[in-house]
Write a protein that holds these residues in place. Structure first.
Motif, mmCIF file in Angstrom:
data_model
loop_
_atom_site.group_PDB
_atom_site.id
_atom_site.type_symbol
_atom_site.label_atom_id
_atom_site.label_comp_id
_atom_site.label_asym_id
_atom_site.label_seq_id
_atom_site.Cartn_x
_atom_site.Cartn_y
_atom_site.Cartn_z
ATOM 1 N N TRP A 235 47.931 31.663 17.332
ATOM 2 C CA TRP A 235 48.898 31.068 18.265
ATOM 3 C C TRP A 235 50.159 30.631 17.517
ATOM 4 C CZ3 TRP A 235 51.010 26.302 17.814
ATOM 5 C CH2 TRP A 235 50.314 25.325 17.108
ATOM 6 N N ARG A 282 42.044 35.411 24.143
ATOM 7 C CA ARG A 282 41.354 34.107 24.184
ATOM 8 C C ARG A 282 42.344 32.987 24.515
ATOM 9 N NH1 ARG A 282 38.613 36.086 19.595
ATOM 10 N NH2 ARG A 282 40.009 34.923 18.214
ATOM 11 N N LEU A 283 43.520 33.056 23.885
ATOM 12 C CA LEU A 283 44.542 32.038 24.139
ATOM 13 C C LEU A 283 44.969 32.066 25.602
ATOM 14 C CD1 LEU A 283 46.422 29.869 23.056
ATOM 15 C CD2 LEU A 283 47.982 31.651 22.267
ATOM 16 N N GLN A 286 42.417 30.450 27.764
ATOM 17 C CA GLN A 286 42.500 28.981 27.653
ATOM 18 C C GLN A 286 43.619 28.434 28.533
ATOM 19 O OE1 GLN A 286 43.099 28.610 23.451
ATOM 20 N NE2 GLN A 286 41.171 27.603 23.114
ATOM 21 N N LYS A 289 42.664 28.560 32.124
ATOM 22 C CA LYS A 289 41.663 27.533 32.438
ATOM 23 C C LYS A 289 42.346 26.183 32.657
ATOM 24 C CE LYS A 289 37.536 28.568 30.376
ATOM 25 N NZ LYS A 289 36.777 28.642 29.132
ATOM 26 N N GLU A 290 43.337 25.915 31.815
ATOM 27 C CA GLU A 290 44.091 24.660 31.917
ATOM 28 C C GLU A 290 44.839 24.591 33.255
ATOM 29 O OE1 GLU A 290 45.619 20.965 30.431
ATOM 30 O OE2 GLU A 290 43.822 22.163 30.076
#
Length: 345
Positions: A235, A282-283, A286, A289-290
């Motif tokens: 990231w 994956r980032l 995430q 999801k947030e």
């Protein structure tokens, strides 16, 4: 609302109901109206900002006056930009370039004063490199929207402070370069971020630096390089695509060493970087999801198809192919999208 051909006072009157910010400033400081009307027809550019700051520089003898002058400039820029934007005279590109230039000009101006005050011989003196014996300057790296030249009127500025070499200052109260640049960084942040009776200039976010909030405020080139090699995460590669030196003798050798020898090898790999796919996936998961957790599906910045996703997709292309295709090693998102379109990738 297109009022480009109307007289300035009619343009202001038509736009005023749409901006509580402008209403509030003009109510409390009515004298600003004259200057605003006089200059409403033209964009607020860097040279005009510098002319104003230069006209004030003889009076700037302490931090309080410096802060007042910087906040005065912000109000002038924001007032004109708001009315030009609402009345259809300023397009997106003008909004972003005026805000970006305001940030660059105020950061450079504040840095110059604080550096001058702190390096007085009766205080800390000049920071000298222990290997080179050369004078050291702090480089201010802009990240995020400021790095990309895409600042908008409500953006924070994401900054990272770096300096080439450790060593010690040569004044009456010698301290390590590390401590000196941390002090200089704190002074610069206060000049922009502190809320005074005149408001603030920009909110400053320093969390993108290595190790985040709990780490030193300013780091040396060797520390940054070692961090990238041993601990830099995917990231951070994504974030550093936007990294751009905007202050601190930005045209010198140190700036090009930082960008070419330290940052570029970390961000852009020589081979087609398909490993970046998985970590980006994956980032992205995430982030999604947030958004779910905070129920922000309709948020224009964070929701699906929003600004962050557009930037994200663009930067994935840059990460994967940038090591081989220098055309993609640029910062502004819209420019990258145009180049990708031309390449049909």
């Amino acid at each position: 609302m297109h009022t480009a051909n109307h007289p300035p006072d009619a343009t202001l009157a038509a736009a005023l109901p749409f901006s509580r910010y402008v209403q509030r400033i003009l109510d409390s400081e009515p004298a600003r109206k004259v200057g605003l009307l006089k200059a409403l027809q033209s964009p607020f550019r860097r040279d005009e900002m510098l002319t104003f700051l230069d006209s004030q520089s003889a009076h700037i003898t302490d931090e309080e006056i410096l802060h007042r002058v910087l906040r005065d400039l912000r109000k002038q820029v924001m007032l004109r930009l708001a009315i030009r934007d609402i009345s259809g005279q300023a397009d997106l590109s003008e909004v972003m370039s005026s805000m970006t230039e305001l940030a660059e000009v105020t950061i450079n101006f504040a840095l110059k004063y604080h550096e001058n005050w702190l390096t007085q011989p009766n205080r800390f003196g000049l920071p000298i490199g222990e290997q080179s014996n050369a004078l050291q300057h702090m480089l201010v790296v802009a990240m995020g929207k400021l790095g990309g030249g895409e600042l908008n009127v409500s953006s924070d500025v994401d900054l990272i402070f770096v300096y080439p070499e450790d060593g010690e200052t040569n004044g009456a109260k010698p301290i390590s370069n590390h401590e000196f640049f941390a002090r200089l960084g704190r002074k610069l942040i206060a000049s922009l971020n502190d809320y005074t009776v005149d408001g603030y200039v920009f909110r400053v976010d320093m969390r993108l630096r290595p190790h985040g909030e709990n780490s030193p405020l300013a780091i040396s080139f060797p520390m940054l390089e070692e961090y990238f090699i041993k601990q830099g995460r995917e990231w951070e590669r994504y974030a550093w695509i936007k990294g751009r030196v905007i202050a601190g003798h930005a045209d010198n050798e140190a700036a090009s060493t930082l960008t070419e020898k330290i940052v570029r090898p970390f961000v852009f790999r020589k081979y087609l970087d398909f490993g970046a796919y998985e970590s980006m996936r994956r980032l992205h998961a995430q982030l999604r999801k947030e958004v779910e957790r905070r129920e922000m599906h309709d948020n224009i910045k964070l929701g699906p198809g929003g600004i962050r996703e557009i930037e994200f997709i663009t930067q994935v292309f840059q990460l994967i192919r940038g090591g081989r295709d220098v055309d993609l090693c640029i910062r502004p998102t819209l420019s990258v999208l145009h180049r990708l379109q031309n390449k049909q990738q």
